[in-house]
Write a protein that holds these residues in place. Structure first.
Motif, PDB file in Angstrom:
ATOM      1  N   ILE A 280       0.846  -1.194   0.000  1.00 34.99           N
ATOM      2  CA  ILE A 280       0.000   0.000   0.000  1.00 34.99           C
ATOM      3  C   ILE A 280       0.879   1.240   0.000  1.00 34.99           C
ATOM      4  CG2 ILE A 280      -1.709   1.303   1.336  1.00 34.99           C
ATOM      5  CD1 ILE A 280      -2.533  -1.354   2.612  1.00 34.99           C
ATOM      6  N   TRP A 281       1.962   1.145   0.766  1.00 34.55           N
ATOM      7  CA  TRP A 281       2.839   2.308   0.948  1.00 34.55           C
ATOM      8  C   TRP A 281       4.228   1.808   1.319  1.00 34.55           C
ATOM      9  CZ3 TRP A 281       5.778   4.627   4.769  1.00 34.55           C
ATOM     10  CH2 TRP A 281       6.119   5.974   4.562  1.00 34.55           C
ATOM     11  N   GLN A 282       5.253   2.469   0.799  1.00 31.34           N
ATOM     12  CA  GLN A 282       6.623   2.066   1.089  1.00 31.34           C
ATOM     13  C   GLN A 282       7.506   3.289   1.292  1.00 31.34           C
ATOM     14  OE1 GLN A 282       7.343  -0.489  -2.433  1.00 31.34           O
ATOM     15  NE2 GLN A 282       7.877  -2.123  -0.977  1.00 31.34           N
ATOM     16  N   SER A 283       8.475   3.132   2.183  1.00 29.48           N
ATOM     17  CA  SER A 283       9.533   4.130   2.334  1.00 29.48           C
ATOM     18  C   SER A 283      10.808   3.373   2.644  1.00 29.48           C
ATOM     19  CB  SER A 283       9.205   5.102   3.470  1.00 29.48           C
ATOM     20  OG  SER A 283       9.384   4.471   4.734  1.00 29.48           O
ATOM     21  N   GLN A 284      11.892   4.080   2.777  1.00 22.46           N
ATOM     22  CA  GLN A 284      13.144   3.423   3.131  1.00 22.46           C
ATOM     23  C   GLN A 284      13.084   2.845   4.541  1.00 22.46           C
ATOM     24  OE1 GLN A 284      16.184   6.392   2.525  1.00 22.46           O
ATOM     25  NE2 GLN A 284      16.369   5.925   0.341  1.00 22.46           N
ATOM     26  N   ALA A 285      12.144   3.350   5.355  1.00 25.50           N
ATOM     27  CA  ALA A 285      12.072   2.920   6.752  1.00 25.50           C
ATOM     28  C   ALA A 285      11.196   1.683   6.940  1.00 25.50           C
ATOM     29  CB  ALA A 285      11.542   4.064   7.619  1.00 25.50           C
ATOM     30  N   TYR A 286      10.067   1.616   6.252  1.00 27.14           N
ATOM     31  CA  TYR A 286       9.154   0.491   6.435  1.00 27.14           C
ATOM     32  C   TYR A 286       8.153   0.447   5.289  1.00 27.14           C
ATOM     33  CZ  TYR A 286       5.870   4.033   8.206  1.00 27.14           C
ATOM     34  OH  TYR A 286       5.064   5.133   8.340  1.00 27.14           O
ATOM     35  N   SER A 287       7.424  -0.680   5.211  1.00 31.16           N
ATOM     36  CA  SER A 287       6.405  -0.864   4.172  1.00 31.16           C
ATOM     37  C   SER A 287       5.116  -1.358   4.817  1.00 31.16           C
ATOM     38  CB  SER A 287       6.860  -1.890   3.128  1.00 31.16           C
ATOM     39  OG  SER A 287       8.070  -1.479   2.517  1.00 31.16           O
ATOM     40  N   ILE A 288       4.004  -0.963   4.224  1.00 29.52           N
ATOM     41  CA  ILE A 288       2.703  -1.416   4.700  1.00 29.52           C
ATOM     42  C   ILE A 288       1.974  -2.124   3.566  1.00 29.52           C
ATOM     43  CG2 ILE A 288       0.432  -0.663   5.511  1.00 29.52           C
ATOM     44  CD1 ILE A 288       1.733   1.257   7.330  1.00 29.52           C
ATOM     45  N   TYR A 289       1.488  -3.329   3.874  1.00 31.49           N
ATOM     46  CA  TYR A 289       0.708  -4.142   2.950  1.00 31.49           C
ATOM     47  C   TYR A 289      -0.708  -4.280   3.506  1.00 31.49           C
ATOM     48  CZ  TYR A 289       5.259  -5.431   0.975  1.00 31.49           C
ATOM     49  OH  TYR A 289       6.498  -5.394   0.390  1.00 31.49           O
ATOM     50  N   PRO A 290      -1.637  -4.785   2.723  1.00 27.47           N
ATOM     51  CA  PRO A 290      -3.007  -4.931   3.234  1.00 27.47           C
ATOM     52  C   PRO A 290      -3.107  -5.781   4.491  1.00 27.47           C
ATOM     53  CG  PRO A 290      -3.007  -5.140   0.848  1.00 27.47           C
ATOM     54  CD  PRO A 290      -1.561  -5.103   1.273  1.00 27.47           C
ATOM     55  N   ASP A 291      -2.162  -6.706   4.685  1.00 28.97           N
ATOM     56  CA  ASP A 291      -2.259  -7.610   5.837  1.00 28.97           C
ATOM     57  C   ASP A 291      -1.038  -7.573   6.753  1.00 28.97           C
ATOM     58  OD1 ASP A 291      -0.466  -8.753   4.094  1.00 28.97           O
ATOM     59  OD2 ASP A 291      -1.197 -10.804   4.371  1.00 28.97           O
ATOM     60  N   ARG A 292      -0.089  -6.647   6.518  1.00 27.94           N
ATOM     61  CA  ARG A 292       1.117  -6.688   7.349  1.00 27.94           C
ATOM     62  C   ARG A 292       1.909  -5.386   7.257  1.00 27.94           C
ATOM     63  NH1 ARG A 292       1.920  -9.229   2.587  1.00 27.94           N
ATOM     64  NH2 ARG A 292       3.942  -9.077   1.509  1.00 27.94           N
ATOM     65  N   VAL A 293       2.797  -5.243   8.239  1.00 30.02           N
ATOM     66  CA  VAL A 293       3.792  -4.165   8.246  1.00 30.02           C
ATOM     67  C   VAL A 293       5.165  -4.828   8.236  1.00 30.02           C
ATOM     68  CG1 VAL A 293       4.782  -2.248   9.553  1.00 30.02           C
ATOM     69  CG2 VAL A 293       2.306  -2.556   9.505  1.00 30.02           C
ATOM     70  N   VAL A 294       6.039  -4.327   7.391  1.00 26.18           N
ATOM     71  CA  VAL A 294       7.397  -4.877   7.298  1.00 26.18           C
ATOM     72  C   VAL A 294       8.387  -3.746   7.556  1.00 26.18           C
ATOM     73  CG1 VAL A 294       9.090  -6.026   5.830  1.00 26.18           C
ATOM     74  CG2 VAL A 294       6.655  -6.605   5.618  1.00 26.18           C
ATOM     75  N   GLN A 295       9.257  -3.964   8.553  1.00 24.66           N
ATOM     76  CA  GLN A 295      10.315  -2.996   8.865  1.00 24.66           C
ATOM     77  C   GLN A 295      11.606  -3.770   9.030  1.00 24.66           C
ATOM     78  OE1 GLN A 295       9.505   0.004  11.907  1.00 24.66           O
ATOM     79  NE2 GLN A 295      11.606  -0.178  12.623  1.00 24.66           N
ATOM     80  N   GLY A 296      12.446  -3.738   8.004  1.00 25.68           N
ATOM     81  CA  GLY A 296      13.661  -4.543   8.031  1.00 25.68           C
ATOM     82  C   GLY A 296      13.310  -6.010   8.100  1.00 25.68           C
ATOM     83  N   ASP A 297      13.851  -6.695   9.115  1.00 25.03           N
ATOM     84  CA  ASP A 297      13.568  -8.115   9.305  1.00 25.03           C
ATOM     85  C   ASP A 297      12.312  -8.358  10.126  1.00 25.03           C
ATOM     86  OD1 ASP A 297      15.882  -8.760   7.912  1.00 25.03           O
ATOM     87  OD2 ASP A 297      17.115  -8.740   9.739  1.00 25.03           O
ATOM     88  N   HIS A 298      11.686  -7.285  10.590  1.00 23.06           N
ATOM     89  CA  HIS A 298      10.529  -7.419  11.478  1.00 23.06           C
ATOM     90  C   HIS A 298       9.235  -7.370  10.672  1.00 23.06           C
ATOM     91  CE1 HIS A 298      13.479  -6.846  14.556  1.00 23.06           C
ATOM     92  NE2 HIS A 298      13.688  -5.577  14.248  1.00 23.06           N
ATOM     93  N   VAL A 299       8.310  -8.260  11.008  1.00 26.41           N
ATOM     94  CA  VAL A 299       7.029  -8.320  10.315  1.00 26.41           C
ATOM     95  C   VAL A 299       5.897  -8.419  11.343  1.00 26.41           C
ATOM     96  CG1 VAL A 299       5.579  -9.586   8.671  1.00 26.41           C
ATOM     97  CG2 VAL A 299       8.068  -9.485   8.335  1.00 26.41           C
TER      98      VAL A 299
END
Length: 910
Positions: A41-60
């Motif tokens: 849905i949205w991405q930056s160098q810091a983190y990304s947001i998907y319809p079902d999750r947030v991804v920040q580096g190795d963290h989900v």
């Protein structure tokens, strides 16, 4: 490709017959494309947001369903802590060892499982590191560090003189000596001097009595607060609340998690607690929370919680700097929360009751805190109420009372606007006109005194002593409120949203950051502030700022599996802040506000509910909000599309004029909103990197020269005279001749153009301009055995003793005189409690101003300082000045309103 399909209670047959690319959407009756979980849905160098999750580096953080989320987030706080430790010692929890910017330096290069020990450090003599820390060297977790300080010189001074004189001239008396403490930059150390005595393990001991005090600290310790939950699953009933469903399982799950936290924050007595770690009701916390959305879903608990913060039909100012009110005056945000309850309920009894409370409080504030020269209210920053976190260290509580802050004035403006509306509803036109006039005056003051045309946003506050200057720092909450309350006009509102500095993880509470202050308000991001910022961005029509701000609320809620109180602005981690809590009430409310007030755009008004939705394009699709109770009606709302304009809106199949629900509506109804799939403008943001300003200089005047110590990182200095720039220099001093009264300050500026706080004002004037009138010459001297006074004694003032003291003064010539009082108030600490003493200063029968005598330390009655200054026009010759206790001078304690007055000082300034 993985797909996520959300449907309410679809049958198996419906699932089998649905096309691969179409999904039936319950409650909406429309068909849209399925949302792919593989596309961000949205991405930056810091983190990304998907319809079902947030991804920040190795963290989900993964939403497994609308009622379950897992997170792999682990705080990295312990992994990369620098071995360079900066610290200072403290007598009696005060910053009294060395000047600001001068800290002890020690590099702890311990091996895993090893320890470190400093040499013996003489109190007041800086320890410097022999060499910098090696590159990529880190402090291992749980490293013992032993620190020792030689206090023999201090103890000798106690024995010989009865007191020790600190570097800044303040005296610590032997009888007031409570202990030696350590402050610093690395966990578990803190630069929060005011609270050192209450922090476990920060006191140094001298077990053998040789004058060498020591302490062993466990550095970079693993602590439970650095851990967070890895799994959330709904376990409490939330079905009585509005139910939210959309094409995005992540936001649905976070909404349900937030509703569960609402339930957990309801106390047995029917009020809201402030957070998991914070029991009870706090005025500003509950008020900002109700405005964001809690009043809409729990109006009775909201009302009961607000009334818990009322005493003598006046709003209670929470405990705070120097004994709270009127050093802090943001209690008035209660008024906007009270109005929110009225607009969602229409309760006429509440309207009358709350109007009286707000009016009484405002009338006191107008007498105690309003500055007619600037048209601004005095008092510290709203919500930013930890003085070291957002004010220079030299500012005493009396100085903070004198400051005039953006956010605090924004809530005073809105309170007067609402008082005017309430008065009109209650048929009191005269009062309505009065408060509208006050509101307009404050609005004018904000726009004239605090606006920065070159930056495109407002400065944080005016500060100083006799002469005030503007701190150019951005203050996120205040900036947002100027937009939301209409203080900034439409064009200026757009500039505020586009220009205010924003970090990758959200909008920092202030920018730039203050040196040597750990994350909390400084270098902190607060989800509730982020919520107000999101609403301000939407109101300004800035989609770029709105969607990024919205995601800055979703990210931490998902990764941390709770609505945390705050997190570090520069790295997005919840660990590392000075204080934190799960399910912080206003963070919970902030998430709800994104649903009710942003996506569905609910604008509650006196006689109607208006829909003004804002759905970013990246969150396009279907959403519904069912079982939403509005007064005597229940609304089931369906929405499709995106944008900030409505293409069509119906209620029960009939067009809904002006997107408005009348307050008289009863029964259950279905509202369907189709958005225009368009946004007025994309907009821009001011994304910036983390930046820390130079340390504020320490300046003095002697022998015709105003000078200061060189500041590390400064490329030049700006000297202020009477709050205005005088000259810029690369030197560390200028020649000054005392001609009349003048106050000098200096700002250190770095290569990036960011300036430090101003230095403490240094008053330069001929001695003949000052007169001192001893209090004991005008009233019976006190009998308490306190030390450090001038003259032959001092005078007690309280609600029963010396409620009026009259000073007969002789002005050598007509002019403006700055009047203040040397006083002591040992009824509480410098940073909290509620026993600030308040008095009214009168010239003859005419009110001249308010004198505030804040607390200066528990039991520290020999610690003398000066009150705020009041300018009084005096005639040549005899004049009468009276210090008196009047009804508006009641403090928040109600019983103890006491101080010792040493003398009155009178200086001709003009």
């Amino acid at each position: 490709m993985t797909k996520y399909t959300y449907i309410k209670a679809a049958s198996i047959a419906a699932l089998l017959t649905a096309s691969a690319c179409k999904t039936p959407q319950p409650d909406t009756g429309t068909t849209t494309e399925t949302v792919s979980t593989e596309q961000a849905i949205w991405q930056s160098q810091a983190y990304s947001i998907y319809p079902d999750r947030v991804v920040q580096g190795d963290h989900v953080a993964q939403a497994l369903s609308p009622t379950e989320i897992t997170s792999s987030y682990q705080s990295p706080a312990n992994e990369f802590q620098s071995p360079e430790i900066l610290f200072k010692f403290s007598i009696n929890s005060k910053d009294n060892e060395m000047p600001p910017g001068m800290d002890h330096q020690f590099v702890c290069l311990a091996e895993e499982g090893g320890s470190c020990e400093t040499p013996i450090i003489k109190f007041g003599q800086q320890l410097k590191a022999t060499e910098p820390a090696p590159a990529k060297a880190f402090l291992p977790p749980n490293t013992p560090l032993t620190v020792r300080v030689d206090m023999r010189e201090v103890l000798d001074a106690f024995a010989k003189q009865g007191f020790y004189t600190a570097y800044n001239g303040s005296k610590v008396y032997k009888d007031d000596f409570k202990g030696v403490y350590i402050a610093g930059n690395s966990s578990p150390l803190s630069w929060d001097f005011d609270n050192l005595a209450s922090r476990e393990g920060m006191e140094l001991e001298d077990p053998d009595g040789d004058g060498i005090y020591e302490v062993t600290l466990n550095m970079n310790a693993h602590r439970e607060e650095k851990l967070t939950a890895s799994h959330w699953k709904l376990s409490l009933p939330i079905d009585k609340y509005p139910q939210y469903k959309s094409d995005y399982v992540l936001t649905d799950a976070l909404y349900n998690m937030t509703l569960e936290e609402v339930v957990k924050n309801i106390e047995e007595d029917g009020t809201f607690r402030t957070g998991k770690e914070w029991a009870g009701v706090w005025t500003r916390d509950i008020s900002y929370s109700l405005i964001l959305g809690l009043a809409a879903i729990e109006p009775e608990i909201a009302r009961k919680s607000l009334m818990r913060k009322v005493k003598n039909k006046r709003i209670i100012q929470d405990t705070g700097t120097g004994g709270a009110y009127p050093v802090s005056t943001d209690r008035i945000v209660w008024a906007t929360a009270a109005w929110e309850i009225y607009t969602v309920t229409g309760d006429q009894n509440w309207l009358r009751e709350s109007y009286e409370i707000i009016r009484n409080s405002m009338e006191d504030d107008l007498l105690n805190a309003f500055d007619q020269k600037t048209n601004l209210m005095r008092g510290e920053s709203s919500f930013l109420d930890w003085r070291d976190q957002t004010y220079p260290k030299w500012m005493q509580p009396a100085d903070i009372y004198t400051s005039q802050n953006l956010g605090t004035n924004a809530v005073h403006y809105q309170a007067n606007v609402l008082l005017s509306q309430m008065a009109m509803l209650l048929n009191d036109k005269q009062a309505s006109d009065r408060y509208r006039y006050v509101a307009d005056s404050i609005k004018q003051g904000i726009n004239q005194q605090l606006w920065q045309e070159d930056k495109g946003y407002y400065g944080q506050y005016l500060y100083g002593r006799n002469y005030l200057s503007l701190s150019p720092r951005a203050e996120a909450l205040g900036e947002a409120l100027t937009v939301l309350f209409g203080i900034a006009d439409a064009d200026r509102a757009k500039r505020v949203v586009a220009s205010t500095p924003v970090y990758d993880f959200g909008v920092p509470s202030i920018f730039p950051q203050i040196p040597n202050i750990p994350p909390y308000h400084n270098n902190g991001t607060w989800p509730f502030v982020q919520a107000y910022w999101t609403l301000a961005a939407a109101k300004a029509g800035n989609e770029t700022a709105t969607v990024e701000s919205l995601n800055a609320i979703y990210r931490p809620a998902a990764l941390f599996l709770t609505n945390k109180e705050n997190f570090v602005a520069s790295n997005g981690d919840y660990a590392g802040t000075q204080v934190n809590s799960d399910r912080q009430l206003w963070s919970v409310a902030g998430y709800l506000g994104m649903t009710y007030k942003l996506l569905f755009g609910m604008d509650f008004q006196a006689d109607q509910l208006v829909f003004k939705p804002f759905v970013p394009e990246s969150y396009k699709g279907n959403r519904s909000l069912t079982n939403f109770r509005y007064r005597n009606a229940v609304l089931d709302i369906q929405m499709e599309g995106f944008g900030n304009s409505i293409r069509s809106i119906t209620m029960d199949g009939q067009p809904l004029e002006s997107a408005t629900i009348p307050a008289s509506l009863t029964g259950r109804h279905t509202v369907k909103i189709v958005l225009g799939n368009a946004l007025s403008e994309k907009g821009t943001q001011n994304k910036v990197g983390h930046h820390v300003t130079p340390v504020a200089p320490t300046a003095t005047f002697a022998n015709g020269r105003y000078s200061w110590q060189a500041v590390e990182g400064a490329v030049n200095y700006t000297v202020l005279k009477n709050g205005k720039p005088l000259q810029q220099t690369t030197e560390t001093g200028i020649a000054v001749q005392p001609e009349g009264y003048a106050e000098y300050q200096v700002i250190a500026t770095d290569a990036a153009g960011f300036g430090s706080f101003t230095s403490e004002p240094v008053a330069v004037y001929p001695a003949a301009l000052e007169q001192v009138y001893e209090a004991e010459a005008s009233a019976t001297p006190a009998k308490q055995p306190y030390k450090g006074f001038t003259g032959k004694g001092f005078v007690e003032v309280s609600k029963k003793v010396n409620t009026t003291i009259t000073f007969k003064v002789n002005a050598p010539q007509v002019g403006l005189y700055a009047i203040d009082f040397r006083y002591a108030n040992g009824n509480g600490p410098i940073n909290t409690d509620n026993k600030a003493a308040i008095r009214t200063l009168r010239k003859g029968k005419e009110m001249a101003g308010t004198i505030v005598l804040p607390q200066r330390g528990i039991g520290e009655w020999s610690d003398w300082g000066y009150t705020n200054k009041v300018w009084v026009q005096l005639e040549k010759g005899s004049n009468q000045l009276t210090l008196t206790f009047e009804p508006q001078n009641e403090n928040m304690n109600g019983e103890i309103n006491q101080a010792m007055v040493d003398h009155m000082r009178m200086i001709r300034v003009q």
